[in-house]
Design an enzyme around this catalytic site. Structure first.
Site, short mmCIF file in Angstrom:
data_model
loop_
_atom_site.label_atom_id
_atom_site.label_comp_id
_atom_site.label_asym_id
_atom_site.label_seq_id
_atom_site.Cartn_x
_atom_site.Cartn_y
_atom_site.Cartn_z
N SER A 146 14.53 -15.38 9.07
CA SER A 146 14.70 -16.82 8.86
C SER A 146 15.35 -17.48 10.05
O SER A 146 16.06 -16.83 10.82
CB SER A 146 15.60 -17.03 7.64
OG SER A 146 15.96 -18.39 7.53
N TYR A 159 23.44 -15.33 2.41
CA TYR A 159 22.03 -15.21 2.83
C TYR A 159 21.88 -15.10 4.35
O TYR A 159 21.15 -14.22 4.83
CB TYR A 159 21.30 -16.43 2.29
CG TYR A 159 19.85 -16.59 2.65
CD1 TYR A 159 18.85 -15.96 1.92
CD2 TYR A 159 19.46 -17.44 3.70
CE1 TYR A 159 17.50 -16.15 2.22
CE2 TYR A 159 18.12 -17.64 4.00
CZ TYR A 159 17.15 -16.99 3.26
OH TYR A 159 15.81 -17.19 3.56
N LYS A 163 19.96 -12.23 6.62
CA LYS A 163 18.75 -12.53 7.41
C LYS A 163 18.96 -12.12 8.87
O LYS A 163 18.03 -11.66 9.53
CB LYS A 163 18.42 -14.02 7.30
CG LYS A 163 17.84 -14.39 5.94
CD LYS A 163 16.41 -13.90 5.83
CE LYS A 163 15.96 -13.65 4.42
NZ LYS A 163 14.60 -13.12 4.32
N THR A 191 12.07 -24.39 7.51
CA THR A 191 12.12 -24.78 6.09
C THR A 191 10.70 -24.94 5.57
O THR A 191 9.98 -25.84 5.98
CB THR A 191 12.94 -26.07 5.91
OG1 THR A 191 14.27 -25.81 6.39
CG2 THR A 191 13.03 -26.47 4.46
N ILE A 192 10.36 -24.05 4.66
CA ILE A 192 9.01 -23.98 4.09
C ILE A 192 9.14 -24.31 2.61
O ILE A 192 9.98 -23.72 1.91
CB ILE A 192 8.43 -22.55 4.25
CG1 ILE A 192 8.65 -21.98 5.66
CG2 ILE A 192 6.96 -22.50 3.82
CD1 ILE A 192 7.98 -22.72 6.78
N ASN A 197 13.51 -23.01 -2.48
CA ASN A 197 14.33 -24.16 -2.08
C ASN A 197 13.94 -25.45 -2.81
O ASN A 197 14.40 -26.53 -2.45
CB ASN A 197 14.28 -24.37 -0.56
CG ASN A 197 12.85 -24.39 -0.04
OD1 ASN A 197 11.93 -24.69 -0.79
ND2 ASN A 197 12.68 -24.09 1.23
P1 NAD Z 1 9.77 -17.48 -3.21
O1 NAD Z 1 10.92 -17.52 -4.15
O2 NAD Z 1 8.60 -18.35 -3.46
O3 NAD Z 1 9.22 -16.00 -3.07
C1 NAD Z 1 10.06 -14.87 -3.01
C2 NAD Z 1 9.30 -13.69 -3.53
O4 NAD Z 1 10.13 -12.51 -3.46
C3 NAD Z 1 8.89 -13.87 -5.00
O5 NAD Z 1 7.58 -13.44 -5.18
C4 NAD Z 1 9.86 -12.95 -5.73
O6 NAD Z 1 9.37 -12.44 -6.95
C5 NAD Z 1 10.03 -11.84 -4.70
N1 NAD Z 1 11.23 -11.02 -4.95
C6 NAD Z 1 12.50 -11.44 -5.14
N2 NAD Z 1 13.31 -10.38 -5.35
C7 NAD Z 1 12.52 -9.28 -5.32
C8 NAD Z 1 12.76 -7.90 -5.50
N3 NAD Z 1 13.99 -7.42 -5.75
N4 NAD Z 1 11.71 -7.04 -5.39
C9 NAD Z 1 10.45 -7.49 -5.14
N5 NAD Z 1 10.17 -8.80 -4.97
C10 NAD Z 1 11.19 -9.67 -5.06
O7 NAD Z 1 10.38 -17.78 -1.77
P2 NAD Z 1 9.73 -17.82 -0.31
O8 NAD Z 1 10.22 -19.02 0.34
O9 NAD Z 1 8.28 -17.56 -0.37
O10 NAD Z 1 10.47 -16.58 0.38
C11 NAD Z 1 9.81 -15.50 0.99
C12 NAD Z 1 10.66 -14.97 2.13
O11 NAD Z 1 10.73 -15.97 3.15
C13 NAD Z 1 12.12 -14.67 1.76
O12 NAD Z 1 12.51 -13.47 2.39
C14 NAD Z 1 12.88 -15.84 2.32
O13 NAD Z 1 14.20 -15.50 2.65
C15 NAD Z 1 12.06 -16.13 3.56
N6 NAD Z 1 12.24 -17.47 4.10
C16 NAD Z 1 11.92 -18.57 3.35
C17 NAD Z 1 12.09 -19.83 3.91
C18 NAD Z 1 11.75 -21.09 3.17
O14 NAD Z 1 12.15 -22.16 3.64
N7 NAD Z 1 11.04 -21.03 2.06
C19 NAD Z 1 12.57 -19.96 5.21
C20 NAD Z 1 12.90 -18.82 5.91
C21 NAD Z 1 12.72 -17.58 5.35
C1 RM4 Z 2 15.49 -20.37 4.71
C2 RM4 Z 2 16.01 -21.60 5.42
C3 RM4 Z 2 15.56 -22.77 4.63
C4 RM4 Z 2 16.00 -22.63 3.19
C5 RM4 Z 2 15.52 -21.32 2.63
C6 RM4 Z 2 16.01 -21.07 1.23
O1 RM4 Z 2 15.78 -19.19 5.35
O2 RM4 Z 2 17.41 -21.55 5.50
O3 RM4 Z 2 16.04 -23.96 5.20
O4 RM4 Z 2 15.44 -23.69 2.45
O5 RM4 Z 2 15.97 -20.28 3.41
#
Ligand code: NAD
Ligand code: RM4
Length: 256
Positions: A146, A159, A163, A191-192, A197
């Site tokens: 992240s 978090y 990361k 931020t996705i 989020n």
């Molecule tokens: P999300 O909540 O939509 O998806 C997360 C997924 O991980 C879900 O399918 C959930 O069931 C699964 N999960 C959670 N705990 C688990 C476990 N113990 N075993 C197996 N699966 C598990 O969120 P997302 O935004 O798609 O996140 C995906 C990855 O991207 C994460 O690692 C998150 O930290 C990272 N990320 C997200 C963002 C953002 O802004 N959305 C930004 C940077 C990084």
């Molecule tokens: C990401 C990043 C995003 C936040 C998500 C939950 O790693 O920090 O801004 O929305 O996590």
């Protein structure tokens, strides 16, 4: 012409049924890979993404495992190897971010976040590497770290360090596994918009502040992360090892 960059490759995407993981599953399948969609609880959660990926031609299966549980992870890798024939690509995507302020942060919440985000990446990477080091194999390990690995977050004191640890783990694994033809890299999304989020960004002030900082003029979508992951998984990225790709629409550099 069909994209066949990953034809014949077997991939596992942890947390693949929703959000960014789902976008990655579709991206890998569109490039010809066979894909195992990991779900924590119920493989039925993966039905929609499986429907979507099957239309693209490759094989897709759902596989249940909590990535923080060694036994479940080992069973998952054995199942996927049996079903897909090989595991050439691992995407460590599963993650949680239960936003919480620092002074009242329960120890258990800290542990849970590290268990899923960091230990889960360790367990899955080790299980994948044990297969990929077999003579003549090699592979790709890609972790979805992240932007939070590079900056702090007031509500992410559990978090962000996890990361950063995930990114650091990829750097060390690049050294250990590089001689076996395995590359280990990180993708750092900004931020996705996903479930992780949705509540945090439902605060209009916060959302607006974030939007104003993103030169691309929009928040990210899961599909924005798929292309960079497919690239890192492909032959084109064979000499990229221990690297990271920040995918944030320019958010990080927009400080002044
Ligand atoms: P999300 O909540 O939509 O998806 C997360 C997924 O991980 C879900 O399918 C959930 O069931 C699964 N999960 C959670 N705990 C688990 C476990 N113990 N075993 C197996 N699966 C598990 O969120 P997302 O935004 O798609 O996140 C995906 C990855 O991207 C994460 O690692 C998150 O930290 C990272 N990320 C997200 C963002 C953002 O802004 N959305 C930004 C940077 C990084
Ligand atoms: C990401 C990043 C995003 C936040 C998500 C939950 O790693 O920090 O801004 O929305 O996590």
């Amino acid at each position: 012409m069909a994209d066949e960059r990953l034809k014949g490759k077997g991939a596992i995407v942890t947390g693949g049924s929703r959000g960014i993981g789902r976008g990655i599953c579709v991206g890998l399948a569109a490039a010809g890979a066979d894909v195992a969609v990991n779900c924590r609880d119920n493989p039925e959660e993966a039905e929609e993404v499986i429907e979507q990926t099957q239309k693209l031609g490759g094989r897709t299966i759902a596989v249940r495992a909590n990535v923080a549980d060694r036994g479940e992870v080992e069973d998952m890798f054995a199942t996927v190897r049996g079903e897909l024939g090989s595991i050439d690509i691992l995407v460590n995507n599963a993650g949680i971010c239960p936003f919480h302020e620092f002074l009242t942060m329960p120890e258990g919440l800290w542990d849970e976040v590290q268990a899923v985000n960091l230990k889960g990446t360790f367990l899955c990477s080790q299980a994948a590497a044990r297969i990929m080091v077999e003579p003549g194999r090699g592979g790709r390990i890609i972790s979805i770290s992240s932007i939070s690995a590079l900056v702090g977050g007031g509500m992410q004191t559990h978090y962000a360090p996890g990361k950063a640890g995930q990114r650091s783990l990829m750097q060390s694994l690049a050294i250990v596994l590089g001689p076996h033809g395995i590359t280990c890299n990180s993708v750092l999304p900004g931020t996705i918009l996903t479930d992780i989020n949705a509540e945090d960004l439902s605060d209009p002030h916060k959302r607006d502040r974030m939007l104003k900082r993103i030169p691309a003029g929009r928040l990210g979508q899961p599909e924005d992360i798929a292309g960079p992951v497919v690239f890192l998984a492909s032959e084109e990225a064979r000499y990229v090892n221990g690297a990271e790709l920040l995918v944030d629409g320019g958010l990080f550099v927009n400080l002044q």
